[in-house]
Design a protein around this motif. Structure first.
Motif, mmCIF file in Angstrom:
data_model
loop_
_atom_site.group_PDB
_atom_site.id
_atom_site.type_symbol
_atom_site.label_atom_id
_atom_site.label_comp_id
_atom_site.label_asym_id
_atom_site.label_seq_id
_atom_site.Cartn_x
_atom_site.Cartn_y
_atom_site.Cartn_z
ATOM 1 N N UNK A 1 0.810 -1.016 -0.079
ATOM 2 C CA UNK A 1 0.168 0.062 -0.329
ATOM 3 C C UNK A 1 0.746 1.299 -0.130
ATOM 4 N N UNK A 2 1.978 1.385 0.901
ATOM 5 C CA UNK A 2 2.717 2.568 1.084
ATOM 6 C C UNK A 2 3.663 2.454 -0.432
ATOM 7 N N UNK A 3 4.001 1.559 -1.040
ATOM 8 C CA UNK A 3 4.612 1.733 -2.412
ATOM 9 C C UNK A 3 3.696 1.990 -3.418
ATOM 10 N N UNK A 4 2.560 1.828 -3.545
ATOM 11 C CA UNK A 4 1.711 1.898 -4.533
ATOM 12 C C UNK A 4 1.282 3.606 -4.173
ATOM 13 N N UNK A 5 1.274 4.075 -3.222
ATOM 14 C CA UNK A 5 1.016 5.766 -2.883
ATOM 15 C C UNK A 5 2.256 6.355 -2.868
ATOM 16 N N UNK A 6 3.418 5.667 -3.053
ATOM 17 C CA UNK A 6 4.655 6.683 -2.961
ATOM 18 C C UNK A 6 4.818 7.507 -4.194
ATOM 19 N N UNK A 7 5.122 8.563 -3.915
ATOM 20 C CA UNK A 7 5.413 9.503 -5.009
ATOM 21 C C UNK A 7 6.435 8.976 -5.921
ATOM 22 N N UNK A 8 6.190 8.984 -7.190
ATOM 23 C CA UNK A 8 7.468 8.610 -8.289
ATOM 24 C C UNK A 8 7.361 7.220 -8.466
ATOM 25 N N UNK A 9 6.662 6.141 -7.949
ATOM 26 C CA UNK A 9 6.525 4.917 -8.059
ATOM 27 C C UNK A 9 6.295 4.635 -9.781
ATOM 28 N N UNK A 10 5.590 5.125 -10.380
ATOM 29 C CA UNK A 10 5.425 4.830 -11.935
ATOM 30 C C UNK A 10 6.485 5.343 -12.864
ATOM 31 N N UNK A 11 6.937 6.370 -12.144
ATOM 32 C CA UNK A 11 8.352 6.759 -12.865
ATOM 33 C C UNK A 11 9.479 5.660 -12.670
ATOM 34 N N UNK A 12 9.598 5.431 -11.320
ATOM 35 C CA UNK A 12 10.662 4.289 -11.062
ATOM 36 C C UNK A 12 10.462 3.081 -12.130
ATOM 37 N N UNK A 13 9.224 2.543 -11.835
ATOM 38 C CA UNK A 13 8.931 1.252 -12.671
ATOM 39 C C UNK A 13 9.145 1.508 -14.003
ATOM 40 N N UNK A 14 9.012 2.653 -14.892
ATOM 41 C CA UNK A 14 9.330 2.895 -16.130
ATOM 42 C C UNK A 14 10.941 2.838 -16.167
ATOM 43 N N UNK A 15 11.498 3.362 -15.147
ATOM 44 C CA UNK A 15 13.110 3.445 -15.479
ATOM 45 C C UNK A 15 13.713 1.955 -15.266
ATOM 46 N N UNK A 16 13.101 1.380 -14.489
ATOM 47 C CA UNK A 16 13.749 0.012 -13.968
ATOM 48 C C UNK A 16 13.116 -0.925 -15.371
ATOM 49 N N UNK A 17 12.043 -0.727 -15.910
ATOM 50 C CA UNK A 17 11.593 -1.587 -16.957
ATOM 51 C C UNK A 17 12.577 -1.457 -18.175
ATOM 52 N N UNK A 18 12.980 0.020 -18.388
ATOM 53 C CA UNK A 18 13.915 0.285 -19.381
ATOM 54 C C UNK A 18 14.991 -0.497 -19.194
ATOM 55 N N UNK A 19 15.767 -0.365 -18.145
ATOM 56 C CA UNK A 19 16.945 -1.097 -17.886
ATOM 57 C C UNK A 19 16.924 -2.525 -17.851
ATOM 58 N N UNK A 20 15.821 -3.141 -17.267
ATOM 59 C CA UNK A 20 15.767 -4.561 -17.542
ATOM 60 C C UNK A 20 15.504 -5.094 -18.989
ATOM 61 N N UNK A 21 14.735 -4.483 -19.602
ATOM 62 C CA UNK A 21 14.422 -4.625 -20.893
ATOM 63 C C UNK A 21 15.790 -4.474 -21.818
ATOM 64 N N UNK A 22 16.831 -3.422 -21.678
ATOM 65 C CA UNK A 22 17.948 -3.498 -22.394
ATOM 66 C C UNK A 22 18.780 -4.583 -21.972
ATOM 67 N N UNK A 23 18.724 -5.258 -20.739
ATOM 68 C CA UNK A 23 19.459 -6.195 -20.005
ATOM 69 C C UNK A 23 18.866 -7.591 -20.132
ATOM 70 N N UNK A 24 17.956 -7.893 -21.044
ATOM 71 C CA UNK A 24 17.153 -9.115 -20.940
ATOM 72 C C UNK A 24 18.092 -10.335 -21.451
ATOM 73 N N UNK A 25 18.107 -11.211 -20.953
ATOM 74 C CA UNK A 25 18.974 -12.454 -21.169
ATOM 75 C C UNK A 25 20.591 -12.219 -20.651
ATOM 76 N N UNK A 26 20.841 -10.944 -20.180
ATOM 77 C CA UNK A 26 22.062 -10.677 -19.720
ATOM 78 C C UNK A 26 22.088 -10.834 -18.091
ATOM 79 N N UNK A 27 22.908 -11.140 -17.587
ATOM 80 C CA UNK A 27 23.062 -10.968 -16.168
ATOM 81 C C UNK A 27 24.471 -10.457 -15.723
ATOM 82 N N UNK A 28 24.372 -9.315 -14.852
ATOM 83 C CA UNK A 28 25.789 -8.853 -14.645
ATOM 84 C C UNK A 28 26.131 -9.487 -13.242
ATOM 85 N N UNK A 29 27.588 -9.967 -13.305
ATOM 86 C CA UNK A 29 27.995 -10.774 -12.137
ATOM 87 C C UNK A 29 27.452 -12.151 -11.888
#
Length: 151
Positions: A119-147
């Protein structure tokens, strides 16, 4: 005396923060983009360097260029928890250790990640933007794993 796995992880984090005398890894453009997006969006402080940020990916600081300074997380700590669990995908105690050793809060205090609170996460300011940033990063690295997926 036999060392524990937990002490090995903590020792490794401290090694990354102490750094090495050379560039340890080739530049990783997706980490640079992630770093810049987080700074531009106000999740991490403008004064944070990319070298310090890369420690969370297991890349040690180049101590000839800079000293380690904790990454300042400027938003709700629930968002930091979400970010780390999505990006690193490790056991909870390891992520808590990384958060404590690598990050500090905007009020300059040590970071103790809160328990997961949907609930706190869903109401946190910036959650949608953070999800977009993370999804973009993960999409760029799909199939790759650092370390190899390990910290």
């Amino acid at each position: 005396m036999k060392k524990s796995y937990k002490s090995d992880i903590l020792e490794y984090i401290h090694l990354l923060k102490r750094g090495v005398d050379f560039e340890f890894a080739v530049p990783v453009p997706s980490i640079s983009r992630l770093f810049n997006r987080l700074k531009e969006a106000g999740f991490i402080d403008e004064g944070t360097t990319e070298g310090c940020f890369k420690v969370i990916f297991g890349i040690p600081i180049n101590r000839k260029k800079e000293d380690f300074e904790k990454v300042v997380w400027k938003r709700d700590l629930q968002l930091l928890r979400y970010f780390l669990f999505r990006i690193i995908k490790l056991e909870s105690w390891k992520i808590n250790s990384i958060a404590f050793d690598v990050f500090r809060s905007k009020s300059n205090t040590l970071v103790h990640l809160p328990k997961s609170d949907k609930k706190r996460l869903e109401n946190a300011s910036g959650i949608d933007l953070l999800k977009d940033i993370i999804d973009e990063y993960l999409g760029e690295n799909e199939g790759k794993t650092l370390n190899g997926g390990n910290f």
